[in-house]
Design a protein around this motif. Structure first.
Motif: not given
Length: 703
Positions: A196, A221-222, A200, A224-225, A191, A203, A2
């Motif tokens: 990425a 989602f963050v 994210l 999980d990454y 961020c 998303a 990403t």
């Protein structure tokens, strides 16, 4: 991986790197900063022969790595690689290549063995002139130190790869989100430029009902990454180190050792920095580090989920470390996350006054709010702090409630009684005589080195002013202003300086008045105070100075600011609230804004009902009301006096004739007479005495 959309915002970076004299370009950044995207874009951008090698874990062997690189060159040349290439043969072939090339090597972090890195070092040393080796890695690249010393390496890191609002907006557009530039720029800042993270966040926004672009480290989602790309490859000890240091907003070796009960934190922080695990140094050295904001939020959420009971122990250890070094505010921030309320309250009591005087009012208010009213009631000294916070932020109801609580609290200690007396003097609920007695009591019972002594001196000056004892007030205010400015107690300094400025101007000493007012403005700016009960009076005094020299625009601007900031000036600080509003009302009247003056007059009547005993301020208010009642007509003050008229105005207080006034000002008698007539017209009067009286009431003349 990403990252930024292909070709967006990377052309300038690539062009600069290609033109650099360095034979080696090293791109080192954490996961998700767009390293692979950069290399892909470079491959399409460069006019030289492009050789691309993406490494895998199996390449962490010198023979395997040589074979992978030989295959990459063969693909670029459209030939077949040797069956069993050797390092010597590969290096010789690279050195002898007839045309310039760029060798792009991605995922260099998979190489862990010294032997594999020796291959990279040797190849880097033999890159011919006009060609370049470009390596991308999540970890520190061991071949760089020598090249760096020889000025043969160009290094790109997170700072170079960080996305800005333009790239963030392009990432969001690729995800189907059309956002305003300001929103995209804000997301990029949130961020910290992590590409990425922006993707994210898009998303997360698409999956959430409100579609908001707010992003947090514990968003699904963050999280999980981070769990997959950052924590996943780590061993248990590295993972535990990251999780447990998440309670710290800055990471140092000694601090982490104390919090985690270990002795190798300095080395571990260096390892995490080299591995680009979203742990980055702060400052030029490597003594202190911090977690990336989103990564820290993720770690904290994981820590609380896995081991919630350990969180309090970690915070307590951190607080102990900071407190032992005299860092009270840092200790408080940790203790607020624990159940150790007694210890927290004691530290807040010790640290809050100094923090407040430094202008950190929001910090102090957050401490008190987090502790809650039950803790404040259990610690009378904290109730004193809360009373002052309310008084200085314009909340008279809360200030009075805590003052009443303190007065009903049985505590024979003289220090607490002195604190009660100070707060009571500042609020003056029982009039100026009691306010003066309270200030004098506090002055004799506080520590001579304490900021409370300076506050007591200032309050003595204020009480004398309310009693009309200007000569007695002056030395108190002068000492308070001097000592408070020296010690950085801006909340005391601003009020004392503003009052000194007004007194000097009332006495006709405009030079001294200007010096005091400018010092008050300067103290306000230097402190960054968000608001102060003396702000209205300070702005009014500055506007008065501008009017005297005929700068109507500047005066009106500051009067407008005074009107906007008056919400913080309330009956909790009656002298400043009444004197400030009265000063602004007079100047508004003098500039023709009768409606604004009338609005303030209504507020002044309300203040008088809340504080019926205002001393001489009551008479000053009555004098202004009488002037308004007798002069509120169309021919009132509708235009400011010109600089020439203001030069004439002080001479109307003398016995000089018009001709003599003209001589003093080096103008003709006719000119002086014309200016005096204009003054009469603008002030709405017909005699010299009436002009002087009205100008004095309006603040255009000293008394």
């Amino acid at each position: 991986m990403t990252g930024a959309p292909e070709g967006v915002g990377r052309g300038e970076i690539i062009a600069a790197a290609r033109c650099a004299p360095s034979r080696v370009v090293a791109v080192t950044a954490a996961a998700g900063y767009g390293k692979t995207t950069l290399l892909r874009r470079w491959a399409t951008f460069d006019h030289r022969t492009v050789v691309v090698a993406s490494l895998a874990a199996s390449d962490d062997d010198p023979d395997a790595l040589v074979a992978t690189l030989a295959d990459a060159f063969a693909v670029a040349d459209g030939t077949t690689a040797p069956r069993r290439p050797t390092l010597r043969g590969l290096v010789a072939a690279i050195s002898a290549r007839p045309r310039p090339f760029v060798l792009l090597v991605d995922d260099l972090q998979v190489l862990r063995s010294d032997e594999a890195h020796d291959v990279v070092r040797l190849i880097a040393a033999r890159i011919p002139s006009g060609s370049q080796l470009v390596t991308a890695s999540r970890r520190a690249q061991p071949h760089l130190p020598r090249l760096r010393a020889e000025h043969e390496a160009l290094e790109l890191d997170e700072c170079h790869l960080a996305v800005d609002g333009t790239i963030a907006r392009a990432i969001l557009a690729r995800a189907g989100l059309d956002v305003e530039p300001e929103a995209a720029a804000r997301l990029a800042r949130d961020c910290e430029g992590w590409a990425a993270g922006v993707a994210l966040a898009a998303a997360v926004a698409k999956a959430s009902p409100d579609g908001g672009l707010d992003v947090a480290g514990d968003d699904r989602f963050v999280a999980d990454y981070f769990a997959s790309e950052v924590l996943g490859p780590l061993d248990a000890d590295q993972r535990e180190f990251l999780l447990r240091t998440a309670i710290l907003d800055r990471l140092g070796g000694e601090l982490c050792d104390a919090v985690l009960d270990r002795t190798d934190s300095t080395a571990r922080l260096r390892e995490l920095e080299d591995a680009n695990r979203f742990v980055m140094p702060t400052g030029r050295g490597r003594a202190w580090y911090r977690h990336h904001r989103l990564f820290r939020e993720f770690l904290l959420a994981e820590l609380r989920r896995e081991d919630p009971e350990h969180v309090e122990r970690l915070h307590t250890r951190a607080a102990t470390w900071h407190e032992a070094r005299g860092e009270q505010e840092a200790a408080i921030e940790h203790l607020l996350s624990t159940s150790r309320h007694e210890r927290t309250a004691a530290l807040v009591d010790a640290a809050a006054p100094a923090a407040w005087e430094r202008g950190e009012s929001a910090v102090v208010q957050r401490w008190l709010t987090t502790l809650g009213e039950l803790q404040l009631a259990s610690h009378p000294r904290l109730a004193v702090v809360q009373g002052w916070v309310a008084a200085l932020t314009g909340d008279p109801g809360t200030a009075q409630r805590w003052l009443s609580f303190l007065e009903s609290t049985a505590d024979p200690t003289s220090s607490l009684e002195a604190d009660r007396a100070l707060l009571r003097s500042a609020m003056a609920p029982d009039g100026p005589d009691r306010a003066l007695r309270d200030a004098r009591y506090a002055l004799t019972h506080v520590d001579p080195w304490s900021f409370r002594r300076v506050r007591a001196i200032a309050l003595c000056g204020e009480a004398h002013l309310m009693l009309g004892q200007v000569d007695e007030a002056l030395p108190c205010l002068e000492e308070a202003a001097r000592e408070a400015t020296r010690a950085g107690h801006y909340y005391i300094a601003v009020g004392a300086l503003a009052l000194l400025g007004w007194i000097a101007m009332d006495r006709g000493d405009w030079r001294a008045g200007g010096e005091h007012v400018r010092a008050a403005v300067r103290a306000t700016e230097e402190s960054g105070l968000p608001g102060h009960p003396a702000t209205v009076l300070t702005l009014a005094a500055s506007a008065r100075l501008h009017l005297r020299v005929g700068d109507r625009a500047a005066a009106l601007h500051e009067l407008g600011e005074a009107m906007e900031s008056r919400h913080v000036s309330t009956s909790a600080r009656p002298l400043l609230a009444v004197k400030g509003r009265l000063a602004v009302a007079k100047l508004l009247w003098a500039t023709g804004d009768h409606g604004g003056a009338r609005e303030l007059l209504r507020e002044l009547h309300d203040l008088a009902r809340e504080r019926p005993d205002l001393g001489v301020l009551g008479a000053e208010l009555a004098e202004f009301v009488a002037m308004l009642d007798g002069g509120d007509r169309d021919d009132g003050v509708t235009a400011p006096l010109t600089p020439a008229e203001l030069r004439v105005l002080p001479y109307l207080q003398t016995h000089l004739t018009i001709a003599q006034i003209g001589e003093r000002l080096f103008v003709s008698r006719n000119t002086a007479n014309s200016e005096i007539a204009s003054i009469y017209r603008k002030l709405g009067v017909s005699t010299r005495g009436a002009a002087v009286a009205r100008a004095t009431v309006l603040g255009l003349l000293g008394q």
